[in-house]
Design a protein around this motif. Structure first.
Motif, PDB file in Angstrom:
ATOM      1  N   LYS A 128       3.991 -18.794  19.390  1.00  0.00           N
ATOM      2  CA  LYS A 128       2.601 -19.040  19.786  1.00  0.00           C
ATOM      3  C   LYS A 128       1.697 -19.135  18.558  1.00  0.00           C
ATOM      4  CE  LYS A 128       2.731 -17.186  24.491  1.00  0.00           C
ATOM      5  NZ  LYS A 128       2.222 -16.157  25.431  1.00  0.00           N
ATOM      6  N   GLN A 129       1.988 -18.338  17.538  1.00  0.00           N
ATOM      7  CA  GLN A 129       1.225 -18.445  16.288  1.00  0.00           C
ATOM      8  C   GLN A 129       1.417 -19.825  15.659  1.00  0.00           C
ATOM      9  OE1 GLN A 129       1.761 -15.258  13.419  1.00  0.00           O
ATOM     10  NE2 GLN A 129       1.944 -13.745  15.056  1.00  0.00           N
ATOM     11  N   ARG A 161       2.015 -22.612  17.227  1.00  0.00           N
ATOM     12  CA  ARG A 161       1.236 -23.582  18.002  1.00  0.00           C
ATOM     13  C   ARG A 161      -0.242 -23.510  17.628  1.00  0.00           C
ATOM     14  NH1 ARG A 161       2.066 -27.666  20.786  1.00  0.00           N
ATOM     15  NH2 ARG A 161       1.229 -27.029  22.790  1.00  0.00           N
ATOM     16  N   GLN A 162      -0.736 -22.311  17.378  1.00  0.00           N
ATOM     17  CA  GLN A 162      -2.136 -22.154  16.979  1.00  0.00           C
ATOM     18  C   GLN A 162      -2.366 -22.696  15.573  1.00  0.00           C
ATOM     19  OE1 GLN A 162      -2.829 -17.966  17.455  1.00  0.00           O
ATOM     20  NE2 GLN A 162      -2.963 -18.066  19.690  1.00  0.00           N
ATOM     21  N   PRO A 168      -1.549 -27.345  16.307  1.00  0.00           N
ATOM     22  CA  PRO A 168      -1.332 -27.834  17.672  1.00  0.00           C
ATOM     23  C   PRO A 168      -0.681 -29.216  17.724  1.00  0.00           C
ATOM     24  CG  PRO A 168      -3.549 -26.941  17.412  1.00  0.00           C
ATOM     25  CD  PRO A 168      -2.967 -27.057  16.041  1.00  0.00           C
TER      26      PRO A 168
END
Length: 277
Positions: free
Chosen positions: A133-134, A136-137, A140
């Motif tokens: 998730k990091q 993706r942040q 993006p």
């Protein structure tokens, strides 16, 4: 064949040989370029890639180490060494190399994704999800990060979350054969064998020498009772797959291929046709 003595041209020729799967010729050319140019980090990185392509892991590691000795910030060398250690099951060493790239904003998403994949391999899915998730942040627009998170959701048994991530990754990078392979595998698992085959074929047009792709197509052809086509893909898988940890899988595929060869031979004898190789 005569090659230009300009080492930069030799470097280009070596890369072209590698793209064609001719890793031994690429090794020879990279060594020729190094002899002409002296120590150059990118040439050692190319040599490492060629050795890795040929399954000569120790030689690949040595070449990448030479690249990093000349250029400690060489991203190709850092990622490649991490990947090699990961493939060998030496996850702590892989993490150490990937973590060196976390401070670089241009590489952080890829590094975070790779770290997440290591934790997923360790079955530490909570930490894997955190890193993914990091990633993706951090970026993006990274197809690699989207696909990595998709792979994690597949491992977690959540195909409904994986599917849109693979589709997004493919929109971001339509010509990545590994993303096509991941999406095809998922569609196959979801019962869409027709959609899966189209994606496998598209990946094959882009890059022919991915062992997992031939294994998947072999299984798909076998499902469709296309024994000869399945056998061809299994044989190609056995030619391409060189990862040290794939020994058991190679044995399984080799045994399956041998059984299919016997089946085809028996069928040919009954029909009066000569078996084809």
């Amino acid at each position: 064949m005569t090659y230009d003595k300009d080492w930069k041209l030799i470097d280009m020729q070596a890369a072209a040989m590698l793209d064609c799967g001719k890793w031994q010729e690429a090794v020879r050319l990279y060594r020729q370029a190094l002899a002409a140019a002296g120590p150059v980090a990118d040439l050692y990185a190319g040599l490492g890639e060629a050795y890795a392509e040929g399954g000569r892991i120790e030689d690949a590691m040595a070449a990448y180490q030479e690249a990093l000795a000349l250029d400690p910030e060489n991203a190709d060398g850092l990622f490649a060494l991490g990947d090699l250690y990961f493939e060998l099951g030496q996850e702590q060493q892989a993490l150490a190399w990937y973590e060196k790239l976390l401070s670089r904003s241009d590489e952080s998403a890829e590094a975070l994704t790779r770290i997440g994949l290591v934790y997923a391999a360790r079955q530490d899915f909570e930490r894997a999800l955190q890193y993914m998730k990091q990633a993706r942040q951090a970026d993006p627009a990274s197809a690699f990060a989207a696909a990595g998170l998709g792979e994690l959701y597949v491992s977690l048994g959540q195909p409904d979350k994986a599917l849109p991530l693979f589709e997004e990754a493919l929109r971001l990078d339509p010509d990545d054969p590994h993303i096509l392979l991941n999406l095809a595998d998922l569609r196959y698992d979801l019962g869409d064998s027709g959609g899966a085959e189209k994606l496998y074929r598209r990946a094959l047009e882009i890059e022919e020498d991915i062992p997992e792709l031939h294994l998947a197509l072999g299984n798909l052809m076998l499902d469709q009772d296309q024994t000869r086509q399945a056998l061809g893909h299994y044989r190609r898988f056995l030619e391409l797959e060189k990862a040290p940890q794939s020994g058991n899988l190679r044995k399984e595929v080799a045994a399956l291929a041998e059984g299919l060869e016997e089946e085809l031979a028996q069928t040919s004898q009954k029909s009066g046709k000569k078996p084809r190789k």
